[in-house]
Enzyme design. Structure first.
Site, mmCIF file in Angstrom:
data_model
loop_
_atom_site.group_PDB
_atom_site.id
_atom_site.type_symbol
_atom_site.label_atom_id
_atom_site.label_comp_id
_atom_site.label_asym_id
_atom_site.label_seq_id
_atom_site.Cartn_x
_atom_site.Cartn_y
_atom_site.Cartn_z
ATOM 1 N N ILE A 27 32.402 59.602 103.607
ATOM 2 C CA ILE A 27 31.709 58.386 104.062
ATOM 3 C C ILE A 27 32.538 57.775 105.188
ATOM 4 C CG2 ILE A 27 31.083 56.035 103.348
ATOM 5 C CD1 ILE A 27 30.453 57.257 100.578
ATOM 6 N N HIS A 81 19.950 64.867 107.160
ATOM 7 C CA HIS A 81 19.892 64.727 105.702
ATOM 8 C C HIS A 81 18.769 65.607 105.151
ATOM 9 C CE1 HIS A 81 20.565 62.852 101.842
ATOM 10 N NE2 HIS A 81 19.249 62.769 101.719
HETATM 11 C C1 GAR Z 1 22.780 70.298 105.288
HETATM 12 O O1 GAR Z 1 21.680 70.754 104.550
HETATM 13 C C2 GAR Z 1 22.738 68.801 105.455
HETATM 14 O O2 GAR Z 1 21.438 68.286 105.487
HETATM 15 C C3 GAR Z 1 23.467 68.336 104.215
HETATM 16 O O3 GAR Z 1 24.514 69.239 104.074
HETATM 17 C C4 GAR Z 1 24.071 70.528 104.511
HETATM 18 C C5 GAR Z 1 25.152 71.147 105.368
HETATM 19 O O4 GAR Z 1 24.849 72.475 105.666
HETATM 20 N N1 GAR Z 1 23.945 67.003 104.369
HETATM 21 C C6 GAR Z 1 23.920 66.096 103.390
HETATM 22 O O5 GAR Z 1 23.522 66.330 102.265
HETATM 23 C C7 GAR Z 1 24.422 64.727 103.800
HETATM 24 N N2 GAR Z 1 24.054 63.740 102.823
HETATM 25 P P1 GAR Z 1 25.612 73.233 106.815
HETATM 26 O O6 GAR Z 1 27.105 73.036 106.580
HETATM 27 O O7 GAR Z 1 25.189 74.656 106.646
HETATM 28 O O8 GAR Z 1 25.172 72.636 108.127
#
Ligand code: GAR
Length: 199
Positions: free
Chosen positions: A91, A108
């Site tokens: 955060i 998100h």
């Molecule tokens: C993504 O799906 C993003 O939306 C989520 O983390 C993942 C990261 O994937 N973010 C959250 O949940 C934020 N609250 P990545 O590392 O493959 O991009």
């Protein structure tokens, strides 16, 4: 326009941004990738693309603000104009958000304001909802709350598991996150209270 991407994990969204910069779809440059996790696969993706990375361990800083002060210092040195959070699981402090006001965006895995928090996909599945999706939004001082830039719905199927839904959500994230960054870089986004219009 110089972009910094902050990641904690796999970095598929970082990869989508890297590819969009390379192809010229995003008119900008990734100046820096920052991670709080030394094992993040995102760091390998950045290195393969020749992008400078820094890893900062939370345990080396007295407070969240001290940690963020170090990041802001590094971003300023690189003249970063946009901070893109891509699976960044820390955060941000009010200090960071103030310093980069209206210049921090996040992706998100749900249609905000539904399913805030770090389990957006699981929470949507467990809720029995028939539709979830993806949101790209500006970051403010509240969790998953800032003005919404783009959204895309994703249907939830009867036989979906977290993995199958994640897969379809990622496909949409990898399209609309680069699109939102492109709109920002072209100066096409206008924030008016909680609403964002695309000029
Ligand atoms: C993504 O799906 C993003 O939306 C989520 O983390 C993942 C990261 O994937 N973010 C959250 O949940 C934020 N609250 P990545 O590392 O493959 O991009």
């Amino acid at each position: 326009m110089k972009i910094a991407v902050l990641c904690s994990g796999n970095g598929t969204n970082l990869q989508a941004i890297i590819d969009s910069v390379k192809s010229g779809y995003i008119p900008g440059e990734i100046a820096l990738v920052v991670s709080d996790n030394n094992d993040a696969h995102a760091l390998i993706r950045a290195k393969e693309a020749g992008i400078e990375t820094i890893v900062l361990a939370a345990k080396d800083y007295k407070s969240r603000e001290d940690y963020d002060k170090e990041i802001v210092k590094r971003l300023r040195k690189k003249d970063v104009a946009l901070v893109a959070l891509a699976g960044y699981m820390r955060i941000l402090s009010p200090y960071f958000i103030r310093e980069y006001k209206d210049r921090i965006i996040n992706v998100h895995p749900a249609l905000l304001p539904s399913f805030k928090g770090s389990h957006g996909i699981r929470d949507a599945l467990e809720s029995g909802s028939k539709v979830t999706g993806v949101t790209v939004h500006f970051v403010n001082e509240k969790l998953d709350d800032g003005p919404i830039i783009l959204q895309k719905p994703v249907d939830i199927k009867d036989n979906d598991t977290e993995e199958t839904l994640l897969d379809r959500i990622h496909k949409e994230e990898h399209k609309i996150y680069p699109e939102a960054i492109k709109l920002f870089a072209l100066g096409k986004l206008r924030i008016d209270g909680r609403r964002v219009s695309v000029r």
